[in-house]
Design a protein around this motif. Structure first.
Motif, mmCIF file in Angstrom:
data_model
loop_
_atom_site.group_PDB
_atom_site.id
_atom_site.type_symbol
_atom_site.label_atom_id
_atom_site.label_comp_id
_atom_site.label_asym_id
_atom_site.label_seq_id
_atom_site.Cartn_x
_atom_site.Cartn_y
_atom_site.Cartn_z
ATOM 1 N N ALA A 1 0.831 -1.208 0.000
ATOM 2 C CA ALA A 1 0.000 0.000 0.000
ATOM 3 C C ALA A 1 0.867 1.259 0.000
ATOM 4 C CB ALA A 1 -0.902 0.017 1.238
ATOM 5 N N SER A 2 0.273 2.366 -0.430
ATOM 6 C CA SER A 2 0.833 3.690 -0.178
ATOM 7 C C SER A 2 0.138 4.210 1.074
ATOM 8 C CB SER A 2 0.547 4.631 -1.353
ATOM 9 O OG SER A 2 1.161 4.134 -2.522
ATOM 10 N N VAL A 3 0.907 4.851 1.958
ATOM 11 C CA VAL A 3 0.353 5.230 3.261
ATOM 12 C C VAL A 3 0.621 6.704 3.562
ATOM 13 C CG1 VAL A 3 0.351 4.758 5.740
ATOM 14 C CG2 VAL A 3 0.704 2.863 4.125
ATOM 15 N N LEU A 4 -0.430 7.387 4.035
ATOM 16 C CA LEU A 4 -0.293 8.706 4.647
ATOM 17 C C LEU A 4 -0.340 8.497 6.157
ATOM 18 C CD1 LEU A 4 -0.296 11.768 4.984
ATOM 19 C CD2 LEU A 4 -2.727 11.780 4.369
ATOM 20 N N ALA A 5 0.795 8.764 6.807
ATOM 21 C CA ALA A 5 0.894 8.607 8.257
ATOM 22 C C ALA A 5 0.737 9.973 8.904
ATOM 23 C CB ALA A 5 2.246 8.002 8.627
ATOM 24 N N THR A 6 0.081 10.022 10.056
ATOM 25 C CA THR A 6 -0.166 11.318 10.678
ATOM 26 C C THR A 6 -0.177 11.238 12.196
ATOM 27 O OG1 THR A 6 -1.704 13.184 10.781
ATOM 28 C CG2 THR A 6 -2.673 11.017 10.471
ATOM 29 N N GLY A 7 0.266 12.330 12.812
ATOM 30 C CA GLY A 7 0.277 12.466 14.266
ATOM 31 C C GLY A 7 0.707 13.882 14.583
ATOM 32 N N ARG A 8 0.722 14.219 15.880
ATOM 33 C CA ARG A 8 1.079 15.601 16.237
ATOM 34 C C ARG A 8 2.582 15.839 16.192
ATOM 35 N NH1 ARG A 8 -1.958 15.673 21.837
ATOM 36 N NH2 ARG A 8 -0.875 13.674 21.729
ATOM 37 N N ARG A 9 3.362 14.809 16.499
ATOM 38 C CA ARG A 9 4.801 15.041 16.674
ATOM 39 C C ARG A 9 5.621 14.546 15.481
ATOM 40 N NH1 ARG A 9 4.864 13.141 22.862
ATOM 41 N NH2 ARG A 9 2.899 12.241 22.210
ATOM 42 N N ALA A 10 6.275 15.512 14.798
ATOM 43 C CA ALA A 10 7.034 15.200 13.587
ATOM 44 C C ALA A 10 8.148 14.204 13.874
ATOM 45 C CB ALA A 10 7.605 16.477 12.990
ATOM 46 N N GLU A 11 8.785 14.313 15.055
ATOM 47 C CA GLU A 11 9.927 13.423 15.314
ATOM 48 C C GLU A 11 9.479 11.963 15.435
ATOM 49 O OE1 GLU A 11 8.774 15.641 17.418
ATOM 50 O OE2 GLU A 11 8.812 14.942 19.475
ATOM 51 N N LYS A 12 8.261 11.757 15.945
ATOM 52 C CA LYS A 12 7.762 10.384 16.023
ATOM 53 C C LYS A 12 7.452 9.839 14.626
ATOM 54 C CE LYS A 12 4.839 9.316 19.502
ATOM 55 N NZ LYS A 12 3.656 9.549 20.356
ATOM 56 N N LEU A 13 6.865 10.688 13.790
ATOM 57 C CA LEU A 13 6.581 10.252 12.420
ATOM 58 C C LEU A 13 7.882 9.996 11.673
ATOM 59 C CD1 LEU A 13 3.669 12.707 11.534
ATOM 60 C CD2 LEU A 13 3.483 10.238 11.925
ATOM 61 N N GLY A 14 8.918 10.803 11.991
ATOM 62 C CA GLY A 14 10.224 10.618 11.351
ATOM 63 C C GLY A 14 10.820 9.259 11.656
ATOM 64 N N ALA B 1 -3.953 12.851 0.841
ATOM 65 C CA ALA B 1 -3.856 11.503 0.250
ATOM 66 C C ALA B 1 -4.224 11.543 -1.230
ATOM 67 C CB ALA B 1 -4.772 10.533 1.009
ATOM 68 N N LEU B 2 -5.283 12.279 -1.557
ATOM 69 C CA LEU B 2 -5.716 12.346 -2.965
ATOM 70 C C LEU B 2 -4.697 13.086 -3.810
ATOM 71 C CD1 LEU B 2 -9.544 13.065 -2.514
ATOM 72 C CD2 LEU B 2 -8.426 10.875 -2.968
ATOM 73 N N ASP B 3 -4.128 14.183 -3.276
ATOM 74 C CA ASP B 3 -3.116 14.941 -4.023
ATOM 75 C C ASP B 3 -1.884 14.086 -4.302
ATOM 76 O OD1 ASP B 3 -4.708 17.118 -3.993
ATOM 77 O OD2 ASP B 3 -3.605 18.203 -2.431
ATOM 78 N N ALA B 4 -1.446 13.330 -3.270
ATOM 79 C CA ALA B 4 -0.184 12.579 -3.396
ATOM 80 C C ALA B 4 -0.360 11.282 -4.165
ATOM 81 C CB ALA B 4 0.377 12.282 -1.999
ATOM 82 N N PHE B 5 -1.480 10.599 -3.939
ATOM 83 C CA PHE B 5 -1.612 9.229 -4.480
ATOM 84 C C PHE B 5 -2.773 9.058 -5.459
ATOM 85 C CE2 PHE B 5 0.112 8.411 -0.033
ATOM 86 C CZ PHE B 5 1.417 8.192 -0.454
ATOM 87 N N GLY B 6 -3.657 10.078 -5.543
ATOM 88 C CA GLY B 6 -4.747 10.021 -6.524
ATOM 89 C C GLY B 6 -5.967 9.250 -6.073
#
Ligand code: NDP
Length: 239
Positions: A32-45, A73-78
């Protein structure tokens, strides 16, 4: 299950740690292609680099955040095929003793944000006539224990949302699944004075990957197979 989600696009909330991070990795491994999200950028990193992974930092309780997630998600993956409503917080204490602001925080993340995400993504799934929403509830969405009743109340709300959507979406190609994990070792209980595994005397709690495996199994069922609900417990956990 490698390749089982090839060509599909998923959004996973609360994906910088714990169960959300494990689901993100298993979805990526499955193609899959995934959009991951959360408040803290360092955790997503800490999810690492992957050609099919993008991130969006933000607070899922913000009123426009679910719309922003879908647009990203739509912009990045369509397209967007799956959303996992996973972001959550947990505070404990007797109903008359718990800090009321902690209760409000649980209501905002565990209920309000989950409802906002479902509201936006299910309408999108309707327009494309396919899609899956996977709500991460809890075994505490099915029963109440002393000192965790306020958290349970928020997960009961997720159960009610999931069940009402199951009925409302029965005649469509949109699936809704409610996952009910028992105790999983994550950051969720880091602020607890006594960790629940000790309070419950659990020798072998679940790991985030155990839940991710179940979520991937649910997400990769053929169109005619529908899994409305799954409870996942550590063995030897007499709830
Ligand atoms: P974690 O604390 O590891 O993960 C929760 C995630 O939610 C974090 O990455 C956090 O990221 C994110 N989050 C919290 N508040 C917000 C917010 N306002 N906006 C955006 N993201 C937010 O715990 P788990 O992995 O254990 O929790 C995942 C889900 O599983 C939760 O819904 C939890 O209730 C449920 N669950 C957990 C169990 C367990 O035993 N661990 C058992 C049953 C259910 P950040 O802080 O960066 O925003």
């Amino acid at each position: 299950m490698s390749g089982g989600l090839k060509g599909q696009v998923a959004v996973v909330t609360g994906s910088g740690s714990g169960i959300g991070a494990a689901i993100t990795h298993s979805f990526l491994d499955a193609g899959a292609s995934v959009l991951a999200t959360g408040r803290r950028a360092e955790k997503l990193g800490r999810l690492g680099e992957h050609q099919s992974l993008i991130t969006l930092v933000g607070d899922v309780t913000e009123p426009d955040f679910a719309d922003r997630l879908l647009s990203r998600a739509l912009d990045a993956f369509g397209r967007c095929d799956i959303v996992v409503n996973n972001a959550g917080v947990m505070w404990s204490g007797a109903a008359h003793e718990i800090d009321i602001e902690h209760v409000v925080a649980m209501v905002r993340v565990n209920i309000e944000a989950a409802f906002r995400v479902a509201h936006v993504f299910v309408r999108h799934f309707f327009t494309q006539n396919t899609g899956q929403i996977i709500n991460i509830s809890s075994v505490l969405g099915t029963k109440v224990r002393p000192n965790t009743g306020t958290y349970s109340a928020t997960k009961y709300a997720v159960e009610a949302l999931s069940e009402s959507m199951r009925l409302e979406l029965a005649d469509t190609n949109v699936k809704v699944t409610c996952i009910e994990p028992g105790l999983v070792i994550t950051d969720l209980h880091d602020h607890f004075a006594i960790h629940p595994k000790d309070a419950l005397g659990l020798k072998q709690p679940l790991q985030p990957e155990d839940i991710a495996n179940i979520v991937l199994t649910v997400a990769t069922q053929p169109d005619h197979v529908f899994v409305p609900k799954v409870m996942v417990l550590p063995k030897h956990n007499a709830i």
